[in-house]
Design a protein around this motif. Structure first.
Motif, PDB file in Angstrom:
ATOM      1  N   SER A   1     -18.992  25.015  26.665  1.00 37.05           N
ATOM      2  CA  SER A   1     -18.645  23.593  26.700  1.00 37.05           C
ATOM      3  C   SER A   1     -19.511  22.771  27.638  1.00 37.05           C
ATOM      4  CB  SER A   1     -17.173  23.428  27.115  1.00 37.05           C
ATOM      5  OG  SER A   1     -16.301  23.991  26.157  1.00 37.05           O
ATOM      6  N   VAL A   2     -20.006  23.373  28.706  1.00 33.75           N
ATOM      7  CA  VAL A   2     -20.752  22.581  29.700  1.00 33.75           C
ATOM      8  C   VAL A   2     -22.253  22.760  29.581  1.00 33.75           C
ATOM      9  CG1 VAL A   2     -18.801  22.792  31.272  1.00 33.75           C
ATOM     10  CG2 VAL A   2     -20.771  24.303  31.564  1.00 33.75           C
ATOM     11  N   GLY A   3     -22.727  23.658  28.722  1.00 36.26           N
ATOM     12  CA  GLY A   3     -24.149  23.816  28.512  1.00 36.26           C
ATOM     13  C   GLY A   3     -24.761  24.931  29.342  1.00 36.26           C
ATOM     14  N   ALA A   4     -26.065  25.082  29.183  1.00 33.89           N
ATOM     15  CA  ALA A   4     -26.790  26.169  29.821  1.00 33.89           C
ATOM     16  C   ALA A   4     -26.827  26.031  31.332  1.00 33.89           C
ATOM     17  CB  ALA A   4     -28.210  26.223  29.265  1.00 33.89           C
ATOM     18  N   CYS A   5     -27.073  27.123  31.999  1.00 35.64           N
ATOM     19  CA  CYS A   5     -27.152  27.190  33.465  1.00 35.64           C
ATOM     20  C   CYS A   5     -25.938  26.512  34.094  1.00 35.64           C
ATOM     21  CB  CYS A   5     -28.441  26.545  33.963  1.00 35.64           C
ATOM     22  SG  CYS A   5     -29.943  27.232  33.252  1.00 35.64           S
ATOM     23  N   PRO A   6     -24.743  26.997  33.797  1.00 35.96           N
ATOM     24  CA  PRO A   6     -23.523  26.292  34.207  1.00 35.96           C
ATOM     25  C   PRO A   6     -23.287  26.251  35.707  1.00 35.96           C
ATOM     26  CG  PRO A   6     -22.993  28.458  33.321  1.00 35.96           C
ATOM     27  CD  PRO A   6     -24.447  28.234  33.046  1.00 35.96           C
ATOM     28  N   TYR A   7     -23.966  27.124  36.481  1.00 36.06           N
ATOM     29  CA  TYR A   7     -23.762  27.133  37.928  1.00 36.06           C
ATOM     30  C   TYR A   7     -24.733  26.214  38.663  1.00 36.06           C
ATOM     31  CZ  TYR A   7     -21.301  31.396  36.569  1.00 36.06           C
ATOM     32  OH  TYR A   7     -20.470  32.298  35.955  1.00 36.06           O
ATOM     33  N   ALA A   8     -25.626  25.578  37.941  1.00 37.74           N
ATOM     34  CA  ALA A   8     -26.592  24.660  38.547  1.00 37.74           C
ATOM     35  C   ALA A   8     -26.010  23.255  38.613  1.00 37.74           C
ATOM     36  CB  ALA A   8     -27.891  24.654  37.747  1.00 37.74           C
ATOM     37  N   LEU A   9     -26.258  22.559  39.725  1.00 36.46           N
ATOM     38  CA  LEU A   9     -25.776  21.195  39.898  1.00 36.46           C
ATOM     39  C   LEU A   9     -26.739  20.251  39.174  1.00 36.46           C
ATOM     40  CD1 LEU A   9     -24.557  19.705  43.305  1.00 36.46           C
ATOM     41  CD2 LEU A   9     -25.399  18.323  41.416  1.00 36.46           C
ATOM     42  N   ASP A  10     -26.279  19.686  38.073  1.00 31.90           N
ATOM     43  CA  ASP A  10     -27.116  18.849  37.217  1.00 31.90           C
ATOM     44  C   ASP A  10     -26.374  17.560  36.875  1.00 31.90           C
ATOM     45  OD1 ASP A  10     -28.739  17.693  35.349  1.00 31.90           O
ATOM     46  OD2 ASP A  10     -28.522  19.265  33.837  1.00 31.90           O
ATOM     47  N   PRO A  11     -26.670  16.444  37.554  1.00 29.78           N
ATOM     48  CA  PRO A  11     -25.959  15.183  37.299  1.00 29.78           C
ATOM     49  C   PRO A  11     -26.105  14.662  35.876  1.00 29.78           C
ATOM     50  CG  PRO A  11     -27.156  15.086  39.382  1.00 29.78           C
ATOM     51  CD  PRO A  11     -27.627  16.320  38.673  1.00 29.78           C
ATOM     52  N   ASP A  12     -27.125  15.143  35.152  1.00 26.07           N
ATOM     53  CA  ASP A  12     -27.330  14.681  33.777  1.00 26.07           C
ATOM     54  C   ASP A  12     -26.577  15.533  32.764  1.00 26.07           C
ATOM     55  OD1 ASP A  12     -29.217  12.591  34.471  1.00 26.07           O
ATOM     56  OD2 ASP A  12     -30.600  14.213  34.962  1.00 26.07           O
TER      57      ASP A  12
END
Length: 389
Positions: free
Chosen positions: A305-316
């Motif tokens: 549901s949240v996309g790839a690399c889910p543990y990375a902080l990505d404001p976009d």
């Protein structure tokens, strides 16, 4: 915009993952829901109720936070006027800005300050305005509220320590009632205002029930907001790229960044529900009588549901996957936190000002603590320093 190609599967920007993995526990008979899609379907539907409802008293004087069904819906609608975007911008925004400016003026004068203390004073001031606890000294009231929170730790105390803790909690609660709650009630009996206590008086609430509401708002609004402000500051002060982006962003985009931080390190980790009817959704099924634990942290990093690399902080991230940026951090459905936008806005106001203080830096990272009763983390003794005023 942050280039998502810089992320890889091994990147993990979470601050509290190890602590939560070590300390978070659920009852063995509970079923854990960690799928974001399944959790949303259940929380937005009518097949679950809050666990523990059977222990409630008179629904007429029970906090909206602990009700379900029509009683919850009616009370939720009645208080919604205190949390609208218009009210936040026209009534509470000035309170947030003034409180933040006062706290940061003290920081500039002293050259350093504790983030958890500053954030708690801010959260108390804002929540007190909403609730109507405005007839006493705010700094003293913050100490009174902090003292009452020992009640949360009484169940985990040793047998010999528990009676002492219970006595301390009772005396602290009595002081909060006499010094802060009763003066507010008295003033609003004489003249109603646009706040929660005035509304409760209109609804016929007795003083004791109003006191319970005030304590509930303290835990739901003041305590959680304190932790979130410190957590967001920790992320922003430790990442120059993220900090620069935050300061250059519009207010709306700053909120998006804060929501992404809360996605990774939510203050509330689990929600407990019980199933009231057999239900089949597009993501799964539940059976009447089941006890469910919604794992907010796991759902917030559900890659499906949240996309790839889910543990990375990505404001976009939220914009890219076309979803709401808070995910399950504020709950969902009818019980979604009514004060979510208040918490996000006061955090944004404070941090935008804090990060512009000349020479601001994180001198000491916070200590990571844990509270078993709330199943959540606490951040203590983070020190920020700045250039002399």
């Amino acid at each position: 915009m942050i280039d998502s190609s810089q992320f890889d599967a091994t990147r993990d920007d979470r601050k509290t993952a190890a602590l939560v993995a070590e300390r978070l526990t659920v009852a063995p008979e509970s079923r854990v829901v960690s799928s974001l899609a399944f959790a949303r379907e259940l929380l937005r539907g009518n097949a679950t109720k809050q666990a523990g409802e059977e222990f409630l008293g008179d629904p007429a004087f029970t906090s909206v936070f602990f009700l379900d069904g029509e009683p919850h819906k009616r009370k939720r609608q009645a208080i919604s006027r205190f949390f609208t975007p218009k009210v936040i911008s026209t009534r509470y925004r000035a309170v947030m800005e003034q409180a933040a400016d006062t706290l940061l003026a003290g920081l500039r004068t002293q050259g350093q300050g504790r983030l958890d203390q500053m954030s708690f004073e801010l959260a108390v001031t804002v929540a007190a305005t909403i609730v109507g606890l405005t007839e006493s000294n705010q700094a003293a009231m913050a100490k009174h509220i902090q003292a009452t929170l020992i009640a949360l730790r009484v169940p985990t105390m040793s047998r010999w320590r528990r009676p002492v803790g219970q006595l301390q909690a009772t005396l602290s609660g009595l002081r909060f009632m006499l010094c802060d709650v009763q003066p507010a009630i008295k003033a609003r009996r004489a003249q109603r205002r646009e706040d929660v206590i005035s509304h409760l008086l209109d609804e016929g609430y007795p003083d004791r029930a109003i006191f319970v509401e005030c304590i509930t708002y303290a835990v739901a609004g003041m305590i959680t907001t304190r932790e979130f402000i410190v957590m967001a500051a920790w992320h922003l002060l430790g990442n120059d790229t993220l900090r620069e982006r935050f300061l250059a962003s519009t207010e709306a985009d700053q909120i998006v960044t804060l929501e992404e931080i809360m996605r990774l390190d939510p203050v509330v980790n689990i929600l407990n529900r019980r199933v009231t009817a057999d239900t089949l959704t597009s993501s799964g099924s539940v059976t009447e009588g089941e006890k469910l634990v919604f794992d907010i942290r796991a759902a917030n990093v559900d890659e499906a549901s949240v996309g790839a690399c889910p543990y990375a902080l990505d404001p976009d991230r939220a914009r890219r996957v076309k979803t709401t940026g808070s995910y399950l951090s504020f709950g969902d459905g009818g019980h979604r936190c009514p004060g979510a936008q208040v918490a996000l806005n006061e955090t944004r106001v404070f941090l935008d000002r804090l990060l512009r203080v000349p020479g601001i830096r994180l001198h000491r990272e916070p200590d990571l603590c844990w509270t078993d009763v709330l199943m959540g983390y606490e951040l203590r003794d983070a020190i920020v320093t700045c250039d002399p005023a």
